[in-house]
Design an enzyme around this catalytic site. Sequence first.
Site, mmCIF file in Angstrom:
data_model
loop_
_atom_site.group_PDB
_atom_site.id
_atom_site.type_symbol
_atom_site.label_atom_id
_atom_site.label_comp_id
_atom_site.label_asym_id
_atom_site.label_seq_id
_atom_site.Cartn_x
_atom_site.Cartn_y
_atom_site.Cartn_z
ATOM 1 N N ASN A 71 -3.257 -4.947 0.133
ATOM 2 C CA ASN A 71 -2.854 -6.247 -0.101
ATOM 3 C C ASN A 71 -3.777 -6.761 -0.736
ATOM 4 O OD1 ASN A 71 -0.566 -5.859 1.828
ATOM 5 N ND2 ASN A 71 -0.305 -5.111 -0.383
ATOM 6 N N ASP A 130 8.697 -5.404 4.042
ATOM 7 C CA ASP A 130 8.595 -5.716 2.539
ATOM 8 C C ASP A 130 9.572 -6.627 1.700
ATOM 9 O OD1 ASP A 130 7.522 -5.383 0.054
ATOM 10 O OD2 ASP A 130 8.234 -2.988 0.172
HETATM 11 C C1 IPE Z 1 4.053 -3.120 2.101
HETATM 12 O O1 IPE Z 1 4.263 -3.551 1.914
HETATM 13 C C2 IPE Z 1 2.582 -3.717 3.659
HETATM 14 C C3 IPE Z 1 3.202 -5.005 3.744
HETATM 15 C C4 IPE Z 1 4.321 -4.739 4.092
HETATM 16 C C5 IPE Z 1 1.832 -6.003 4.912
HETATM 17 P P1 IPE Z 1 4.094 -3.618 0.002
HETATM 18 O O2 IPE Z 1 4.749 -4.312 -0.688
HETATM 19 O O3 IPE Z 1 2.296 -3.248 0.034
HETATM 20 O O4 IPE Z 1 4.107 -2.230 -0.086
HETATM 21 P P2 IPE Z 1 3.459 -0.805 -1.312
HETATM 22 O O5 IPE Z 1 2.750 -1.617 -2.151
HETATM 23 O O6 IPE Z 1 5.137 -1.147 -2.740
HETATM 24 O O7 IPE Z 1 4.144 0.631 -0.974
HETATM 25 C C1 IPE Z 2 5.725 -8.574 1.983
HETATM 26 O O1 IPE Z 2 6.258 -8.550 0.667
HETATM 27 C C2 IPE Z 2 4.616 -8.823 2.432
HETATM 28 C C3 IPE Z 2 3.272 -8.145 1.749
HETATM 29 C C4 IPE Z 2 3.116 -7.244 1.227
HETATM 30 C C5 IPE Z 2 2.358 -9.236 1.588
HETATM 31 P P1 IPE Z 2 5.824 -8.400 -0.817
HETATM 32 O O2 IPE Z 2 5.012 -9.613 -1.639
HETATM 33 O O3 IPE Z 2 5.447 -6.565 -0.561
HETATM 34 O O4 IPE Z 2 7.464 -8.136 -1.833
HETATM 35 P P2 IPE Z 2 7.713 -7.416 -2.901
HETATM 36 O O5 IPE Z 2 7.198 -6.367 -2.292
HETATM 37 O O6 IPE Z 2 6.723 -7.518 -3.679
HETATM 38 O O7 IPE Z 2 9.297 -8.200 -3.031
HETATM 39 MG MG MG Z 3 6.323 -5.392 -1.785
#
Ligand code: IPE
Ligand code: IPE
Ligand code: MG
Length: 220
Positions: free
Chosen positions: A60, A12
């Site tokens: 996502n 994340d």
């Molecule tokens: C969790 O990250 C999923 C992945 C790392 C692919 P998100 O950024 O989607 O999670 P939430 O929704 O903030 O918990």
């Molecule tokens: C994790 O990084 C990647 C995916 C969930 C695909 P994020 O895109 O969730 O990054 P933040 O949480 O917005 O910083």
């Molecule tokens: Mg995230």
Amino acid sequence: MTSGLHVACIMDGNGRWAEHRGLPRTAGHTEGEENLARIVRVAVRRDIGWLTVFGFSTENWVRPRGEVRHILGLHERLFGRVRELNELNVRIQWIGRPFDSAEARTPKYVQRAIRKAIHDTATNTGMVLTVAFDYGGRAELMSAVRAARASGEPVTPETIGTHLYLPELPPVDVLVRTSGERRVSNFLLWQSAGAKIHFSEAPWPDFDERELDAALALVR
Ligand code: IPE
Ligand code: IPE
Ligand code: MG
């Protein structure tokens, strides 16, 4: 032979990594994919048996279309790293909603890259890298329970276990979540039942060798 240790990472913070630098979120995802390649090399040196990473969740898909398209392209690139994986003796796998299921959303070109990478690394005997894409723990458990019932078996922990997407995936020893969040976010719900958890403040692109060692210290 590698150890049987199973490390699972919720990668994340790519978006925040980029935003802090005044870059578009897509740049964070690109750097995140590069960092995964680095962490795979470190994990092999640390003799980790199983590394499972959360690349894209069933939740996502609601992200802006351009961001989703960019992330899809990065998974095509990730599964295209066959030469590197073979040099490292790493076998790649994928976990997610099966391509032939009604709910699956993985596009055809990513499916092809996944199938090819699995095929081209199938005989490697070192670490197993499992990439979760279009994955959700609840969807996996629903499908396992349905499959157990459909085959007339009683629904027990054992029968559920044999109908998971990847029944051979061992229990998770250490679950890592980066970027200061303390959520499980529907990742490997069944497999993480007894896992130790390492929360890292670093956004995924900055998650490095030192951070991985801190996670491993929980179990070694
Ligand atoms: C969790 O990250 C999923 C992945 C790392 C692919 P998100 O950024 O989607 O999670 P939430 O929704 O903030 O918990
Ligand atoms: C994790 O990084 C990647 C995916 C969930 C695909 P994020 O895109 O969730 O990054 P933040 O949480 O917005 O910083
Ligand atoms: Mg995230």
